[in-house]
Design an enzyme around this catalytic site. Structure first.
Site, PDB file in Angstrom:
ATOM      1  N   GLU A  79      66.597  75.386 -81.172  1.00 61.69           N
ATOM      2  CA  GLU A  79      66.482  76.840 -81.306  1.00 61.69           C
ATOM      3  C   GLU A  79      65.537  77.384 -80.236  1.00 61.69           C
ATOM      4  OE1 GLU A  79      65.121  80.097 -84.723  1.00 61.69           O
ATOM      5  OE2 GLU A  79      64.505  78.005 -84.896  1.00 61.69           O
ATOM      6  N   HIS A  80      64.346  76.812 -80.153  1.00 57.58           N
ATOM      7  CA  HIS A  80      63.349  77.198 -79.147  1.00 57.58           C
ATOM      8  C   HIS A  80      63.030  75.995 -78.268  1.00 57.58           C
ATOM      9  CE1 HIS A  80      62.385  79.617 -82.842  1.00 57.58           C
ATOM     10  NE2 HIS A  80      62.452  80.607 -81.961  1.00 57.58           N
TER      11      HIS A  80
END
EC number: 1.1.1.23
Length: 429
Positions: free
Chosen positions: A324-325
């Site tokens: 996601e990040h």
């Protein structure tokens, strides 16, 4: 936090196991969600009242938040909060405005016109979590792209609590331009938006993060309405070389770990000394972290530091994870950007920490999780529009290509298709 020395395949297997553990869904939870969705579909407001009392401990007479309550909310928020919210709004708008696209009109050749019309969705529902924290930033990130797309009506739902909805949420909703707000949460809120009830309007699409029940409910109603994505637990991967700052890296890992016990926080580094410093720094920072219990559980269950021989291998490992990040705490992070194939959002260098993207920079913080960054994208203006193709042919233009259409239709055994073309060029009796 475990420091792991493994070759590529073993490291990848261990990371996949961490993710699988974070995404385990008990069958009973899925059954409960299905039952909630079915009951709301069949019983409407009666079911909403029942589940709101059962899960939130609140008895609500009116689900819709009044305009008076919305206006009063500004009296209970700090000026500094308003200033921060306005700065975030400005940046989110300036970034997402550049995503807007125009309809297409193509005169392909003599007698042929074709194109694509882009129109906004008419009704969108936005889910804003309550739970263990309040997220005004989620209001801006979900609502502003919809407003820029031209969505006519935006309905927001958020869980009730004693004393009413957090005024910071209401102020954010007002600033973003939400049309209607309702005090319902959980799977029952998603079902209400999907099917409509006596009080809650049916929408065309549901966006916004939530807990496991919300995610499963969105999956349950997909097809009845559209959804943004099915979000799993928060996750972050930090790639670091010997130039990495252990304090920064530890803080950034914990920034995701504090979300949820099921969150995943992974550091991949080429430097064993940095790994040891990050491990110690995480323990030190946990001692003073207000949400340390949640963060510690997340780190213990789903956190790890992997030692790899090179940044190239670290990037390969990250691409397999599709996080996601992704943060790059390395020399010349911009040069590595071309080698990042799969990530929801990428943060380059020590002064672009993940919370910058969460709150203020402008790119959306609603991101694909659980490896879905391989095929899903961050929330954008595109999520709030739909496209229709159109075409126009003159008689002469159709006559020129009729034989091709007939050939293809007959080959597929769809003779009525072929006939629909041929009949236009038969001599009238």
């Amino acid at each position: 936090m475990e420091i792991v020395f493994e070759d590529f395949q073993k490291a990848l297997s261990k990371i996949k196991l961490l993710r699988e553990n974070a995404n385990i869904i008990e069958e009973t939870v899925q059954r409960n969600v299905s039952e909630i969705v079915r009951n709301v579909r069949e019983s409407g407001d009666e079911a909403l009242s029942f589940y709101t009392k059962k899960f939130d401990g609140v008895k609500i007479k009116e689900f819709r938040v009044s305009e008076e309550e919305e206006k009063r909310a500004s009296m209970f928020v700090e000026n500094s909060f308003l200033e921060a919210l306005q700065e975030a709004k400005k940046n989110i708008i300036s970034y997402h405005e550049k995503q807007k696209r125009q309809s297409m009109f193509d005169c392909a050749s003599e007698g042929i016109i074709r194109g694509q019309i882009i129109r906004p969705l008419e009704n969108v529902g936005v889910y804003v979590p309550g739970g263990t924290a309040s997220y005004p930033s989620s209001v801006l990130m979900n609502v502003l792209p919809a407003k820029l797309a031209g969505v006519k009506k935006i309905v927001m739902v958020t869980p009730p609590r004693e004393g009413g909805i957090d005024p910071h949420i209401l102020v954010a909703a007002s600033l973003a331009g939400v049309d209607e707000i309702y005090t319902i949460g959980g799977a029952q809120a998603i079902a209400a938006l999907a099917y409509g009830t006596e009080s809650i309007p049916k929408v065309d699409k549901i966006v916004g993060p939530g807990n496991l029940y919300v995610a499963l409910a969105k999956r349950e109603v997909y097809g009845i309405v559209n959804i943004d994505m099915i979000a799993g637990p928060s996750e972050i991967v930090v790639i670091a070389d010997e130039t990495g700052n252990a304090k920064y890296i530890a803080a950034d890992l914990l920034s995701q770990a504090e979300h949820d016990e099921r969150a995943t926080a992974i550091c991949i580094t080429t430097n064993i000394e940095l790994a040891k410093k990050v491990e110690k720094e995480i323990e030190r920072q946990l001692e003073t972290l207000p949400r340390s219990e949640i963060a510690r559980e997340s780190i213990n269950r789903n956190g790890a530091i992997f030692i790899v021989p090179s940044i190239d291998e670290a990037l390969q490992l990250s691409n397999e994870i599709a996080p996601e990040h992704l943060e790059l705490h390395i020399k010349e992070p911009m040069n590595a950007l071309a080698y990042v194939k799969h990530a929801g959002s990428i943060f380059l260098g020590p002064y672009a920490p993940e919370p910058l993207g969460d709150y203020l920079a402008g790119p959306n913080h609603v991101l694909p999780t659980s490896g879905t960054a391989r095929f899903f994208s961050p929330l954008s203006v595109d999520d709030f529009v739909k496209k229709s193709s159109f075409l126009s042919y003159t008689e002469e233009a159709l006559r020129d290509v009729q034989h091709h259409i007939v050939e293809l239709a007959n080959k597929e055994g769809l003779h009525a298709h072929a006939r629909a073309i041929q009949i236009r060029f038969e001599e009238e009796e």
